[in-house]
Design an enzyme around this catalytic site. Structure first.
Site, PDB file in Angstrom:
ATOM      1  CB  SER A  66      -1.068   0.043   1.327  1.00 11.54           C
ATOM      2  OG  SER A  66      -1.340   1.180   1.599  1.00 11.54           O
ATOM      3  CG  ASP A 107      -5.985  -2.935   3.776  1.00  9.73           C
ATOM      4  OD1 ASP A 107      -4.818  -2.632   4.371  1.00  9.73           O
ATOM      5  OD2 ASP A 107      -6.727  -2.181   3.042  1.00  9.73           O
ATOM      6  N   GLY A 108      -4.223  -4.066   6.817  1.00  7.09           N
ATOM      7  CA  GLY A 108      -4.392  -3.402   8.046  1.00  7.09           C
ATOM      8  C   GLY A 108      -3.569  -4.212   8.931  1.00  7.09           C
ATOM      9  N   GLY A 109      -2.300  -3.714   9.500  1.00  8.12           N
ATOM     10  CA  GLY A 109      -1.772  -4.261  10.638  1.00  8.12           C
ATOM     11  C   GLY A 109      -0.969  -5.496  10.023  1.00  8.12           C
ATOM     12  N   GLY A 143       0.003   2.108   9.597  1.00  8.96           N
ATOM     13  CA  GLY A 143       0.558   1.931  10.870  1.00  8.96           C
ATOM     14  C   GLY A 143      -0.088   1.624  12.132  1.00  8.96           C
ATOM     15  CG  MET A 194     -11.304  -3.005   5.780  1.00 11.20           C
ATOM     16  SD  MET A 194      -9.777  -2.892   4.766  1.00 11.20           S
ATOM     17  CE  MET A 194      -8.893  -1.405   6.057  1.00 11.20           C
ATOM     18  CG  MET A 197     -11.310   3.102   2.608  1.00  5.67           C
ATOM     19  SD  MET A 197      -9.837   2.894   3.536  1.00  5.67           S
ATOM     20  CE  MET A 197      -8.680   3.248   1.998  1.00  5.67           C
ATOM     21  CG  ASP A 207      -4.993   2.340   1.164  1.00  3.60           C
ATOM     22  OD1 ASP A 207      -5.899   1.536   1.202  1.00  3.60           O
ATOM     23  OD2 ASP A 207      -4.005   2.041   1.616  1.00  3.60           O
ATOM     24  CG  HIS A 251      -3.801  -1.805  -1.153  1.00  2.00           C
ATOM     25  ND1 HIS A 251      -5.196  -2.387  -1.347  1.00  2.00           N
ATOM     26  CD2 HIS A 251      -4.152  -0.828  -0.224  1.00  2.00           C
ATOM     27  CE1 HIS A 251      -5.850  -1.962  -0.711  1.00  2.00           C
ATOM     28  NE2 HIS A 251      -5.536  -1.066   0.350  1.00  2.00           N
ATOM     29  CG  HIS A 286      -9.528  -0.191   0.156  1.00  2.00           C
ATOM     30  ND1 HIS A 286      -8.827  -0.243   1.640  1.00  2.00           N
ATOM     31  CD2 HIS A 286     -10.572  -0.032   0.514  1.00  2.00           C
ATOM     32  CE1 HIS A 286      -9.510  -0.405   2.462  1.00  2.00           C
ATOM     33  NE2 HIS A 286     -10.839  -0.014   1.911  1.00  2.00           N
ATOM     34  CG  MET A 337      -8.555   7.062   2.856  1.00  2.00           C
ATOM     35  SD  MET A 337      -7.374   7.068   4.329  1.00  2.00           S
ATOM     36  CE  MET A 337      -6.740   5.402   4.187  1.00  2.00           C
TER      37      MET A 337
HETATM   38  C1  DX5 Z   1      -6.441   1.681   6.025  1.00  2.00           C
HETATM   39  C2  DX5 Z   1      -5.597   1.112   4.609  1.00  2.00           C
HETATM   40  C3  DX5 Z   1      -4.528   0.179   4.556  1.00  2.00           C
HETATM   41  C4  DX5 Z   1      -3.209   0.835   5.239  1.00  2.00           C
HETATM   42  C5  DX5 Z   1      -2.486  -0.329   5.536  1.00  2.00           C
HETATM   43  O1  DX5 Z   1      -7.261   2.167   6.138  1.00  2.00           O
HETATM   44  O2  DX5 Z   1      -6.710   0.595   4.120  1.00  2.00           O
HETATM   45  O3  DX5 Z   1      -4.553  -0.293   3.259  1.00  2.00           O
HETATM   46  O4  DX5 Z   1      -2.476   1.480   4.245  1.00  2.00           O
HETATM   47  O5  DX5 Z   1      -1.395   0.115   6.244  1.00  2.00           O
HETATM   48  P1  DX5 Z   1      -0.681  -1.001   7.265  1.00  2.00           P
HETATM   49  O6  DX5 Z   1      -0.266  -2.042   6.594  1.00  2.00           O
HETATM   50  O7  DX5 Z   1       0.561  -0.061   7.847  1.00  2.00           O
HETATM   51  O8  DX5 Z   1      -1.496  -1.120   8.598  1.00  2.00           O
HETATM   52 ZN    ZN Z   2      -6.467  -0.244   2.053  1.00  2.00          ZN
END
Ligand code: DX5
Ligand code: ZN
Length: 222
Positions: free
Chosen positions: A10, A177-179, A147, A139, A70, A37, A35, A68, A39
């Site tokens: 991402s 996706d996430g962490g 992060g 998610m 959002m 993101d 990826h 993605h 937003m």
């Molecule tokens: C969060 C995003 C993720 C994000 C993941 O809202 O959808 O794609 O970039 O970041 P990490 O891998 O650092 O958790």
């Molecule tokens: Zn994402």
């Protein structure tokens, strides 16, 4: 479940002053998708990238671009992102009362249709739309920022979506996706995920991007 596993860096954690170089580095290191993101400052508090960025990413890499969304009302953005070069367009089920129609529209634009859900939304919210999706995204943080810490409670949801897909013999990808890090990727793979998004684990790896990707792959193979 797909036997191949895909890594999707991402770019939310990339250094945008050197985006071209960083895209080349993830491609050389064997990344599978990029990826992006998106937003809107409404559906999530953060405000990030639009089709303009995707257009530039498209020119800097051969890898498929995994967008993605959002955003509230994603319908109006589908065509601009498809035209900019997105391969996958993933919408949040919370933003679309008519998710089935939106997924069909995404396919008609020549993109893979993706459907995702927030941590608080139950897997059952996907049930009516599985046959219209090429990609399901679970998610594993509250969307909005890179992060954040992985939410272990989401492992059961990944397994639940895997089971729903397997019951339908669906070939759809199951993305998380996430962490995602070498410490969390193994449990998500075991639960049935086959596409792994990571921002910080790749772009903020102390030994660099290639080490970030190889550590994730090594964890999967250990
Ligand atoms: C969060 C995003 C993720 C994000 C993941 O809202 O959808 O794609 O970039 O970041 P990490 O891998 O650092 O958790
Ligand atoms: Zn994402």
């Amino acid at each position: 479940m797909n036997t191949s596993v895909l890594i999707a860096p991402s770019i939310l954690s990339a250094d945008f002053t050197r985006l071209g170089e960083q895209l080349a580095a993830v491609e050389d290191a064997g990344a599978d998708w990029i990826h992006v993101d998106v937003m809107d400052g409404h559906f999530v508090p953060n405000l990030t990238m639009g089709p303009f960025i995707v257009e530039h990413v498209r020119r800097a890499t051969r890898l498929p671009i995994d967008v993605h969304l959002m955003v509230e009302n994603p319908e109006s953005l589908l065509e601009p992102f498809a035209r900019a070069g997105a391969a996958n367009l993933t919408i949040h089920v919370e933003t679309c009362p008519n998710a089935g129609e939106v997924l069909t529209r995404i396919r008609s634009l020549g993109c893979r249709a993706g459907l995702t859900l927030n941590p608080v939304t139950p897997a059952s919210a996907l049930a009516d739309h599985l046959s219209l999706a090429d990609l399901l995204l679970v998610m594993t943080v509250h969307p909005g920022y890179s992060g954040q810490s992985f939410m272990p409670d989401m492992v059961a949801k990944i397994a639940e979506v895997r089971q729903m897909l397997d019951e339908l013999h669906s070939p759809a990808w199951l993305e998380v996706d996430g962490g995602i890090s070498p410490g969390t990727i193994v449990q998500t793979r075991a639960a049935g995920a086959d596409v792994f998004v990571a921002a910080n684990a790749i772009f903020k790896h102390p030994q660099g991007i290639a080490a970030g990707i190889s550590d994730l792959r090594a964890a999967l193979h250990s």
